[in-house]
Design an enzyme around this catalytic site. Structure first.
Site: not given
Ligand code: 5GP
Length: 115
Positions: A97, A101
């Site tokens: 995403v 974060h």
């Molecule tokens: P990344 O992989 O970019 O470090 O983390 C993105 C995180 O966002 C993942 O752990 C995934 O599960 C979480 N995520 C993706 N879509 C959503 C959503 O619609 N709502 C929430 N609460 N988390 C999400």
């Protein structure tokens, strides 16, 4: 103008999420696919795509995100057992995403090194 992201839509309450903490500049909500008993994401309300694109002017905001993660960990009872803070950057880092974060993970022992 920066386009909205999934997480900025959550911050604007356009998409539902289980919000656990909020400040003027940051929001903390539970990850939809938790990898540990506690898995919370801490995001800035303004969009920074990833840590690689943060500017020196955003240093105070970046520090704020870490302190919010620390406060949420305490609020959710992780101080005694510990926890991990993670920022994934780019494809090899596992970023999915494009809105900065901090992952807060806790509630079980976490392996090191990560896979
Ligand atoms: P990344 O992989 O970019 O470090 O983390 C993105 C995180 O966002 C993942 O752990 C995934 O599960 C979480 N995520 C993706 N879509 C959503 C959503 O619609 N709502 C929430 N609460 N988390 C999400």
């Amino acid at each position: 103008m920066t386009s909205d992201t999934l997480f900025s839509k959550i911050a604007k309450r356009e998409i539902p999420a289980d919000i656990v903490h909020e400040t003027d500049r940051a929001l903390a909500f539970r990850d939809i696919a938790p990898q540990a008993p506690v898995h919370v994401l801490v995001v800035p309300k303004t969009i920074i795509p990833r840590i690689a694109e943060a500017s020196p002017e955003q240093a105070e905001l970046l520090g704020h995100l870490l302190l919010v993660a620390r406060d949420v960990a305490a609020k959710l009872g992780l101080d005694a057992t510990g926890y991990r803070l993670v920022i994934n950057n780019g494809s090899d880092g596992g970023e999915t995403v494009p809105h900065l974060h901090v992952h807060l993970l806790g509630g079980r022992p976490l392996a090191w090194p990560p896979g």
